[in-house]
Design an enzyme around this catalytic site. Structure first.
Site, PDB file in Angstrom:
ATOM      1  N   GLU A 166      -5.071   9.730  -6.423  1.00  0.00           N
ATOM      2  CA  GLU A 166      -5.907  10.103  -7.566  1.00  0.00           C
ATOM      3  C   GLU A 166      -6.975   9.013  -7.745  1.00  0.00           C
ATOM      4  OE1 GLU A 166      -3.676  10.549 -11.165  1.00  0.00           O
ATOM      5  OE2 GLU A 166      -5.359  11.425 -12.255  1.00  0.00           O
ATOM      6  N   ARG A 217       7.463   2.911  -7.049  1.00  0.00           N
ATOM      7  CA  ARG A 217       8.296   3.492  -8.116  1.00  0.00           C
ATOM      8  C   ARG A 217       9.242   4.558  -7.582  1.00  0.00           C
ATOM      9  NH1 ARG A 217       3.405   2.343 -10.630  1.00  0.00           N
ATOM     10  NH2 ARG A 217       2.629   4.429 -10.222  1.00  0.00           N
TER      11      ARG A 217
END
Ligand code: AMP
Length: 170
Positions: A95, A58
């Site tokens: 994460e 992204r």
């Protein structure tokens, strides 16, 4: 323009406990998408940037139009095994999970000032590993730009002491 109107929160994606910030509604809205790129360009105008790197995948979406707008070159930072020529590599913790990133060794001339772009900073591991890659090429990190910062995860503490631009925070 409130960019948060164009970010969708998807619970438990890609795994339980993660609240995924989905930018696809923003990308599909021409006004919000153009506004994001224009704000990025304004906010990094004094960073003295020679090149932009976008982090797979992204980061490519925002990094390339920003490079076009600033009139500078672009290089992709990719997952392992995707870049065809000699690479530098750096490992990082996400994460969710962990991975390695790669950058072509000859992506920029030595001494270039490079702006690192991604859609989102969470724990900061991805962006910090990308900064290591820039340093391995003998270049300088001019700054970082993220559409979204997840403030509670404190990711910016992992980054070198250079300017950071974010367009919205959760
Ligand atoms: P981190 O290394 O923890 O800062 O993670 C940042 C990278 O993981 C970025 O490339 C993001 O696209 C992706 N990411 C991490 N957490 C999220 C989230 N909650 N929503 C969307 N993308 C995320």
């Amino acid at each position: 323009m409130d960019l948060k109107d164009h970010i969708r929160a998807i619970p438990d994606f890609p795994q339980p406990g993660i609240l995924f910030r989905d930018i696809t509604p923003l990308l599909g809205n021409p006004v919000a998408m153009q506004y994001s790129i224009d704000r990025f360009a304004e906010q990094v105008a004094d960073y003295r940037v020679d090149y932009i790197v976008g982090i797979e995948s992204r980061g490519f979406i925002f990094g390339m139009p920003l490079a076009y707008k600033l009139g500078v070159g672009f290089a992709p930072v990719r997952k392992p095994g995707k870049l065809p020529a000699a690479v530098h590599a750096a490992s990082y913790a996400l994460e969710y999970g962990s991975d390695t990133l790669e950058l072509h060794q000859d992506a920029f001339p030595t001494g270039s000032r490079v702006l690192i772009i991604d859609d989102l900073i969470a724990t900061g591991g991805t962006a910090a590993a990308t900064a290591e890659l820039i340093e391995q090429t003998g270049c300088t990190v001019a700054g970082f730009g993220f559409l979204i910062e997840l403030v509670g995860l404190g990711g910016r503490a992992k980054l070198p002491d250079v300017p950071i631009t974010v367009l919205l925070q959760y």
